[in-house]
Design an enzyme around this catalytic site. Sequence first.
Site, PDB file in Angstrom:
ATOM      1  N   SER A 179     -83.752 109.496 -96.850  1.00  0.00           N
ATOM      2  CA  SER A 179     -82.326 109.181 -96.866  1.00  0.00           C
ATOM      3  C   SER A 179     -81.710 109.599 -98.204  1.00  0.00           C
ATOM      4  CB  SER A 179     -82.131 107.691 -96.580  1.00  0.00           C
ATOM      5  OG  SER A 179     -80.764 107.392 -96.371  1.00  0.00           O
ATOM      6  N   ASP A 333     -79.186 110.351 -85.296  1.00  0.00           N
ATOM      7  CA  ASP A 333     -78.854 110.141 -86.706  1.00  0.00           C
ATOM      8  C   ASP A 333     -77.554 110.869 -87.018  1.00  0.00           C
ATOM      9  OD1 ASP A 333     -78.738 109.843 -89.440  1.00  0.00           O
ATOM     10  OD2 ASP A 333     -80.535 111.017 -89.868  1.00  0.00           O
ATOM     11  N   HIS A 363     -81.682 106.993 -88.071  1.00  0.00           N
ATOM     12  CA  HIS A 363     -81.634 106.911 -89.526  1.00  0.00           C
ATOM     13  C   HIS A 363     -82.126 105.541 -90.004  1.00  0.00           C
ATOM     14  CE1 HIS A 363     -80.139 108.747 -93.275  1.00  0.00           C
ATOM     15  NE2 HIS A 363     -80.145 107.488 -93.697  1.00  0.00           N
TER      16      HIS A 363
END
Length: 390
Positions: A179, A333, A363
């Site tokens: 991330s 995502d 995500h």
Amino acid sequence: MAVLSLVLLLGLPVFLLGVFIWAVLKHFLTAEVPSTMPYPVKLRFLHCLILYVIALGNTLEKLRICSMPRFVRFLQDSMTIIEKDPRVVVTNLRFGTIPVRLFQPKAASSSPRRDSYHSLCNHLARETDSVVLSVGYRKAPDYHYPTIYQDCLNATIHFLKDSRTYGVEPSQVIICGESMGASTVAMVTQTLVGRTDLPQTRAQILIYPAVQLLNLQLPSFRQKRNVPLLTHELYMTFLCDYLSIDYSWKNAIWSGAGIPPENWKKYKKWLSSDNIPNRFKNKDQEPQFPGPFNESAYLETKTRFDVRNSLLMADDEIIRQLPETFLVSCEHDILRDDALLYKKRLEDQGVPVNWYHVEDGFHGCVPLFDKKFFSFPCSQNIVNSVVSYI
């Protein structure tokens, strides 16, 4: 006084219950859980908890008790259970002012050990027989861009210079992140290009990174905007917090109103949805992008144009010198297409790319790989793929 205490004692549970009911209602009114995702009930419950914690944090912030990010971090730290692994030695160190944590397998290695930077340090150190360094970079709400980048860059340089001290072969260092950590890894790797005073890194591992903050009308941003865990609302909040931008500019950022026409003409070749494979698009007509130019929006949000925040815009000469890359993207995502654009950008410049696309992934799933009830098959699959690559 006794009556007031009794009212407060009874009122607190009612308030907490009310906030939780609000979080559940908000989830079911706004969230979209694709029918193809396994364990939808588990994902819904997890998202409700996230909304609940954020709502409590926002309440405390409005009461001026503490900020929402600080409250969330407090809960994370309080609920984190650290289990000691007898097969891994964990050492807390400092590289100057930056706290780092070193994970080293106890068993002797028959070959030079590799290093990778990753939040799942203990597991990676054990499963890959690697020395793993975790950087304790400074976080929001006290620090914003470029602090996280500078801390990770300085720690990386420090380690590359002294890697043999920790039994690591300099030519085998891998930089890894997930991330925002993946975005920071990409920043650091680009910055280190051309440094002749440092060993070249062996590879970078980028797990669903954000590599541009300009085109937020890519197919995945529109298709997945309400898919947990990273919804459009949370993404915009995190972006504004990270860049210290006032929330009032969120709509202008989303529509692209802060992008000057001459800038878009220059960067369109890298940021346009034309670079996304057709199988990731739907038949809906794309909105006009960017929106009508707003100079005030540009001036207030221009840190997005820093090449360290929009890594796709780096010069070709920088891109082609990047190390081999392992890139992970998740179908469900909002940042899926960032990974796809970076994949194309790297491949166009001859950088070897290993791409792992997770059809049932979302995500934020990676840190859940060992969270038992909250673990998902995609979580373990991504971790296994990273271990296998290393």
